[in-house]
Scaffold this motif. Structure first.
Motif, PDB file in Angstrom:
ATOM      1  N   THR A   4       0.838  -1.188   0.000  1.00 41.28           N
ATOM      2  CA  THR A   4       0.000   0.000   0.000  1.00 41.28           C
ATOM      3  C   THR A   4       0.878   1.244   0.000  1.00 41.28           C
ATOM      4  O   THR A   4       2.075   1.182   0.313  1.00 41.28           O
ATOM      5  CB  THR A   4      -0.917   0.029   1.231  1.00 41.28           C
ATOM      6  OG1 THR A   4      -0.101   0.171   2.411  1.00 41.28           O
ATOM      7  CG2 THR A   4      -1.766  -1.218   1.323  1.00 41.28           C
ATOM      8  N   GLU A   5       0.275   2.365  -0.344  1.00 40.51           N
ATOM      9  CA  GLU A   5       1.027   3.622  -0.381  1.00 40.51           C
ATOM     10  C   GLU A   5       1.585   3.961   1.002  1.00 40.51           C
ATOM     11  O   GLU A   5       2.706   4.433   1.122  1.00 40.51           O
ATOM     12  CB  GLU A   5       0.120   4.737  -0.870  1.00 40.51           C
ATOM     13  CG  GLU A   5      -0.278   4.600  -2.315  1.00 40.51           C
ATOM     14  CD  GLU A   5      -1.222   5.698  -2.770  1.00 40.51           C
ATOM     15  OE1 GLU A   5      -1.534   6.608  -1.978  1.00 40.51           O
ATOM     16  OE2 GLU A   5      -1.643   5.640  -3.930  1.00 40.51           O
ATOM     17  N   THR A   6       0.812   3.700   2.047  1.00 37.58           N
ATOM     18  CA  THR A   6       1.267   4.013   3.405  1.00 37.58           C
ATOM     19  C   THR A   6       2.477   3.162   3.769  1.00 37.58           C
ATOM     20  O   THR A   6       3.436   3.672   4.361  1.00 37.58           O
ATOM     21  CB  THR A   6       0.129   3.787   4.410  1.00 37.58           C
ATOM     22  OG1 THR A   6      -1.001   4.548   4.003  1.00 37.58           O
ATOM     23  CG2 THR A   6       0.539   4.203   5.808  1.00 37.58           C
ATOM     24  N   GLU A   7       2.462   1.885   3.426  1.00 39.65           N
ATOM     25  CA  GLU A   7       3.612   1.018   3.704  1.00 39.65           C
ATOM     26  C   GLU A   7       4.860   1.525   2.993  1.00 39.65           C
ATOM     27  O   GLU A   7       5.954   1.544   3.569  1.00 39.65           O
ATOM     28  CB  GLU A   7       3.323  -0.417   3.267  1.00 39.65           C
ATOM     29  CG  GLU A   7       2.338  -1.146   4.141  1.00 39.65           C
ATOM     30  CD  GLU A   7       1.989  -2.517   3.592  1.00 39.65           C
ATOM     31  OE1 GLU A   7       1.761  -3.422   4.407  1.00 39.65           O
ATOM     32  OE2 GLU A   7       1.946  -2.682   2.363  1.00 39.65           O
ATOM     33  N   LEU A   8       4.705   1.944   1.738  1.00 36.54           N
ATOM     34  CA  LEU A   8       5.847   2.473   1.002  1.00 36.54           C
ATOM     35  C   LEU A   8       6.388   3.739   1.655  1.00 36.54           C
ATOM     36  O   LEU A   8       7.594   3.911   1.799  1.00 36.54           O
ATOM     37  CB  LEU A   8       5.461   2.753  -0.451  1.00 36.54           C
ATOM     38  CG  LEU A   8       5.233   1.531  -1.337  1.00 36.54           C
ATOM     39  CD1 LEU A   8       4.685   1.961  -2.691  1.00 36.54           C
ATOM     40  CD2 LEU A   8       6.505   0.733  -1.503  1.00 36.54           C
TER      41      LEU A   8
END
Length: 89
Positions: A4-8
């Motif tokens: 996900t974008e948050t993980e990245l």
């Protein structure tokens, strides 16, 4: 496995925006532009350079120049885990 974008962002990725200026094969006097965005790691920018290599191999329009910027959306001091919550009248 897609992330996900948050993980990245928590792993240090930031949003890289690049503007490609290129010439059409039939009209070499005309410059066109193309905007590309992806999450990438600074300062090496592996995704951006992989895309530039792809462009040079697969797309007929020769590159004139590339202008890019990188913004880290979450920095270490900006994110914290909040455990509690309270309500106010």
């Amino acid at each position: 496995m897609s992330k996900t974008e948050t993980e990245l962002m928590l792993k240090g990725y930031g949003l890289t925006t690049a503007e490609f200026f290129y010439r059409m094969p039939d009209y070499l006097n005309v410059l066109n532009s193309f905007v590309w965005q992806d999450y990438d790691l600074a300062p090496d920018h592996p995704r951006l350079f992989r895309f530039i290599e792809y462009w040079q191999k697969e797309i007929e329009g020769p590159l004139h120049s590339v202008r890019f910027t990188h913004r880290k959306l979450i920095a270490p001091g900006e994110w914290r885990n909040v455990v509690g919550e309270f309500t106010l009248h």
